[in-house]
Design a protein around this motif. Sequence first.
Motif, PDB file in Angstrom:
ATOM      1  N   LYS A   1      69.074  49.069 188.106  1.00 38.91           N
ATOM      2  CA  LYS A   1      69.951  47.977 187.659  1.00 38.91           C
ATOM      3  C   LYS A   1      71.024  48.479 186.692  1.00 38.91           C
ATOM      4  O   LYS A   1      71.773  47.681 186.120  1.00 38.91           O
ATOM      5  CB  LYS A   1      69.121  46.885 186.980  1.00 38.91           C
ATOM      6  CG  LYS A   1      68.249  46.094 187.945  1.00 38.91           C
ATOM      7  CD  LYS A   1      67.648  44.853 187.303  1.00 38.91           C
ATOM      8  CE  LYS A   1      66.635  45.201 186.232  1.00 38.91           C
ATOM      9  NZ  LYS A   1      65.953  43.989 185.697  1.00 38.91           N
ATOM     10  N   ASN A   2      71.080  49.824 186.522  1.00 40.57           N
ATOM     11  CA  ASN A   2      72.064  50.458 185.627  1.00 40.57           C
ATOM     12  C   ASN A   2      71.891  50.023 184.169  1.00 40.57           C
ATOM     13  O   ASN A   2      72.859  50.006 183.400  1.00 40.57           O
ATOM     14  CB  ASN A   2      73.497  50.144 186.085  1.00 40.57           C
ATOM     15  CG  ASN A   2      73.798  50.747 187.445  1.00 40.57           C
ATOM     16  OD1 ASN A   2      73.452  51.892 187.724  1.00 40.57           O
ATOM     17  ND2 ASN A   2      74.452  49.970 188.299  1.00 40.57           N
ATOM     18  N   LYS A   3      70.656  49.708 183.792  1.00 37.65           N
ATOM     19  CA  LYS A   3      70.385  49.347 182.408  1.00 37.65           C
ATOM     20  C   LYS A   3      70.008  50.551 181.556  1.00 37.65           C
ATOM     21  O   LYS A   3      69.988  50.459 180.327  1.00 37.65           O
ATOM     22  CB  LYS A   3      69.254  48.312 182.353  1.00 37.65           C
ATOM     23  CG  LYS A   3      69.659  46.931 182.831  1.00 37.65           C
ATOM     24  CD  LYS A   3      68.545  45.922 182.575  1.00 37.65           C
ATOM     25  CE  LYS A   3      68.969  44.509 182.919  1.00 37.65           C
ATOM     26  NZ  LYS A   3      67.899  43.527 182.624  1.00 37.65           N
ATOM     27  N   THR A   4      69.677  51.657 182.211  1.00 41.90           N
ATOM     28  CA  THR A   4      69.285  52.865 181.491  1.00 41.90           C
ATOM     29  C   THR A   4      69.587  54.093 182.347  1.00 41.90           C
ATOM     30  O   THR A   4      69.702  53.978 183.573  1.00 41.90           O
ATOM     31  CB  THR A   4      67.776  52.832 181.153  1.00 41.90           C
ATOM     32  OG1 THR A   4      67.407  54.050 180.497  1.00 41.90           O
ATOM     33  CG2 THR A   4      66.943  52.683 182.409  1.00 41.90           C
TER      34      THR A   4
ATOM     35  N   ASN B   1      64.834  49.347 185.971  1.00 43.59           N
ATOM     36  CA  ASN B   1      65.951  49.249 185.022  1.00 43.59           C
ATOM     37  C   ASN B   1      67.025  50.285 185.327  1.00 43.59           C
ATOM     38  O   ASN B   1      68.229  50.021 185.164  1.00 43.59           O
ATOM     39  CB  ASN B   1      65.446  49.415 183.588  1.00 43.59           C
ATOM     40  CG  ASN B   1      64.704  48.187 183.089  1.00 43.59           C
ATOM     41  OD1 ASN B   1      64.984  47.065 183.511  1.00 43.59           O
ATOM     42  ND2 ASN B   1      63.745  48.392 182.195  1.00 43.59           N
TER      43      ASN B   1
END
Length: 224
Positions: free
Chosen positions: A190-193, A187
């Motif tokens: 994927k630059n989600k966090t 994540n």
Amino acid sequence: MSLVKEVKDIYPDIQFIMISQVNSKDMIGKAYKNGIEYYISKPINAIEIETIINKVKNNIERDNKLTNIRQLIQGEDRKIFKKFNYEDCLKKVLYRIGIIGEAGSSDLIIIVNYIIKNNLKNKNFSLKKICLEYTDNPKTMEQRMRRAANLAIENIASIGLEDFMNEIFMDYSNSLFNFEQVRIEMNYLKNKTNKRGKVDLKKFLYGLAYHCEKIDTEYSENGL
């Protein structure tokens, strides 16, 4: 895939690279289960293909060297063979997870060999005390190993993002790391966090020892 399975049953040393436009994870997983080494999705990339062919070539050359050495030392002191076997196995695993060139890789080999030799796989141990047997600066040695392990989880997470059924991802994502931490790292990539996956260094070392003892058990069962 049926052809690969049938050929593998007769000639298990043959290595296959499959190129296909099929992107079904179930089909790709079945292809790996039937014995392919790498799966390349179309449209193809010439650099990727060249890189994979070279990897397979290097794997074959390494296996041939291992076979030659095993034949040379067969009948001699098994302890000598086991020492080579563990180190060769460790180098192969570190190569597959992309950290063989890291400064901490040699430290990992030393510590994992110590864990196996002293049968510490299922025991709690002081990593600092073990490091003190090899260096006057155990903290630095541990930091090198931790940096290598952090790079390893990043590499495994990257592989998982590209192909969740990839053999390397399936082999090491849960045995060397806490899988939940691998998901967190995925994540992050994927630059989600902003949170990164954490590595339990002892679990990482136990995992490396497990993979190498697994290979040694297979050799033993075959009377080598």
